[in-house]
Structure formats: C-alpha cells, structure tokens
Design a protein around this motif. Structure first.
Motif, PDB file in Angstrom:
ATOM      1  N   THR A  17       0.860  -1.178   0.000  1.00 26.17           N
ATOM      2  CA  THR A  17       0.000   0.000   0.000  1.00 26.17           C
ATOM      3  C   THR A  17       0.899   1.232   0.000  1.00 26.17           C
ATOM      4  N   PRO A  18       0.380   2.378  -0.421  1.00 23.03           N
ATOM      5  CA  PRO A  18       1.203   3.590  -0.403  1.00 23.03           C
ATOM      6  C   PRO A  18       1.756   3.895   0.995  1.00 23.03           C
ATOM      7  N   GLY A  19       0.955   3.641   2.019  1.00 21.53           N
ATOM      8  CA  GLY A  19       1.426   3.908   3.385  1.00 21.53           C
ATOM      9  C   GLY A  19       2.572   2.997   3.787  1.00 21.53           C
ATOM     10  N   THR A  20       2.472   1.717   3.423  1.00 22.82           N
ATOM     11  CA  THR A  20       3.550   0.773   3.740  1.00 22.82           C
ATOM     12  C   THR A  20       4.799   1.110   2.946  1.00 22.82           C
ATOM     13  N   LEU A  24       8.311   1.991   4.719  1.00 21.58           N
ATOM     14  CA  LEU A  24       9.507   1.231   4.384  1.00 21.58           C
ATOM     15  C   LEU A  24      10.590   2.151   3.824  1.00 21.58           C
ATOM     16  N   SER A  25      10.196   3.088   2.999  1.00 25.04           N
ATOM     17  CA  SER A  25      11.156   4.044   2.435  1.00 25.04           C
ATOM     18  C   SER A  25      11.782   4.905   3.524  1.00 25.04           C
ATOM     19  N   ASN A  26      11.002   5.234   4.559  1.00 25.33           N
ATOM     20  CA  ASN A  26      11.539   6.023   5.673  1.00 25.33           C
ATOM     21  C   ASN A  26      12.522   5.226   6.524  1.00 25.33           C
ATOM     22  N   ILE A  27      12.325   3.912   6.589  1.00 22.83           N
ATOM     23  CA  ILE A  27      13.218   3.044   7.363  1.00 22.83           C
ATOM     24  C   ILE A  27      14.525   2.798   6.607  1.00 22.83           C
ATOM     25  N   LYS A  28      14.448   2.755   5.285  1.00 22.20           N
ATOM     26  CA  LYS A  28      15.602   2.427   4.446  1.00 22.20           C
ATOM     27  C   LYS A  28      16.747   3.404   4.688  1.00 22.20           C
ATOM     28  N   GLU A  29      17.933   2.828   4.896  1.00 25.16           N
ATOM     29  CA  GLU A  29      19.130   3.650   5.091  1.00 25.16           C
ATOM     30  C   GLU A  29      19.728   4.003   3.733  1.00 25.16           C
ATOM     31  N   PRO A  30      20.399   5.150   3.652  1.00 20.36           N
ATOM     32  CA  PRO A  30      21.032   5.535   2.391  1.00 20.36           C
ATOM     33  C   PRO A  30      22.017   4.454   1.928  1.00 20.36           C
ATOM     34  N   GLY A  31      21.966   4.138   0.642  1.00 20.54           N
ATOM     35  CA  GLY A  31      22.867   3.151   0.077  1.00 20.54           C
ATOM     36  C   GLY A  31      22.350   1.726   0.151  1.00 20.54           C
ATOM     37  N   LYS A  32      21.266   1.504   0.880  1.00 22.67           N
ATOM     38  CA  LYS A  32      20.682   0.168   0.964  1.00 22.67           C
ATOM     39  C   LYS A  32      19.490   0.081   0.032  1.00 22.67           C
ATOM     40  N   GLU A  36      17.252  -5.164   0.844  1.00 26.44           N
ATOM     41  CA  GLU A  36      18.157  -5.286   1.994  1.00 26.44           C
ATOM     42  C   GLU A  36      17.480  -4.802   3.275  1.00 26.44           C
ATOM     43  N   THR A  37      16.681  -3.759   3.154  1.00 20.61           N
ATOM     44  CA  THR A  37      15.952  -3.240   4.311  1.00 20.61           C
ATOM     45  C   THR A  37      14.950  -4.260   4.819  1.00 20.61           C
ATOM     46  N   VAL A  38      14.231  -4.901   3.908  1.00 20.24           N
ATOM     47  CA  VAL A  38      13.284  -5.948   4.310  1.00 20.24           C
ATOM     48  C   VAL A  38      14.040  -7.104   4.965  1.00 20.24           C
ATOM     49  N   ALA A  39      15.181  -7.499   4.406  1.00 21.90           N
ATOM     50  CA  ALA A  39      15.981  -8.575   4.997  1.00 21.90           C
ATOM     51  C   ALA A  39      16.428  -8.202   6.407  1.00 21.90           C
ATOM     52  N   ASP A  40      16.820  -6.952   6.618  1.00 23.73           N
ATOM     53  CA  ASP A  40      17.210  -6.481   7.955  1.00 23.73           C
ATOM     54  C   ASP A  40      16.028  -6.540   8.917  1.00 23.73           C
ATOM     55  N   LEU A  41      14.846  -6.143   8.450  1.00 27.32           N
ATOM     56  CA  LEU A  41      13.655  -6.183   9.301  1.00 27.32           C
ATOM     57  C   LEU A  41      13.300  -7.624   9.680  1.00 27.32           C
TER      58      LEU A  41
END
Length: 75
Positions: A17-20, A24-32, A36-41
């Motif tokens: 969804t747009p909210g998700t 997720l985009s807000n959690i994502k670190e620069p360069g990742k 990779e962010t989902v794998a970290d979560l």
C-alpha cells in the motif's frame, strides 16, 4: 554479471500500500536497497522472537543441571 549478483536479483514482486511503501522508504538507510531493508527487518524480527521465546522458557521452564542431563543421557 557475477554468479553472486545473479543470485541476488529479485525474482518476486510484493504489492505494498502507499502507506507501507512510505514507511519502508523512511526506514531504508542511504545506500541500501528496499530488499536489503526488508531482509534487515526480518532478521530483527527473528532476533526479537528468539529473545521472547527464551524469556518465556526462562520464566516457565524447568531445568536440569548439565551433570544430571549427562547421566540421564548416558554421556
């Protein structure tokens, strides 16, 4: 493309969804990547689940000393 890079290529798509997507985009670190962010979560969730499971075992479990367990198992 190297064999490792080929193995890392996404093979599935996930509808968000747009909210998700925004969260997720807000959690994502620069360069990742988002992958990779989902794998970290996922890894963090697994660590938390293990910790909660161990806390529950500690609170409710009965324990045998290692020496007693060795005797029972004929070690």
């Amino acid at each position: 493309m190297t064999a490792q890079k080929k193995a890392d290529v996404a093979t599935k798509r996930v509808a968000l969804t747009p909210g998700t997507w925004a969260a997720l985009s807000n959690i994502k670190e620069p360069g990742k990547t988002l992958g990779e962010t989902v794998a970290d979560l996922i890894a963090e969730h697994q660590r938390r689940k293990l910790e909660l499971d161990l806390d529950e075992i500690d609170a409710t479990g009965t324990f045998t000393s290692w020496e007693e367990a060795k005797k029972e198992l004929n070690l």
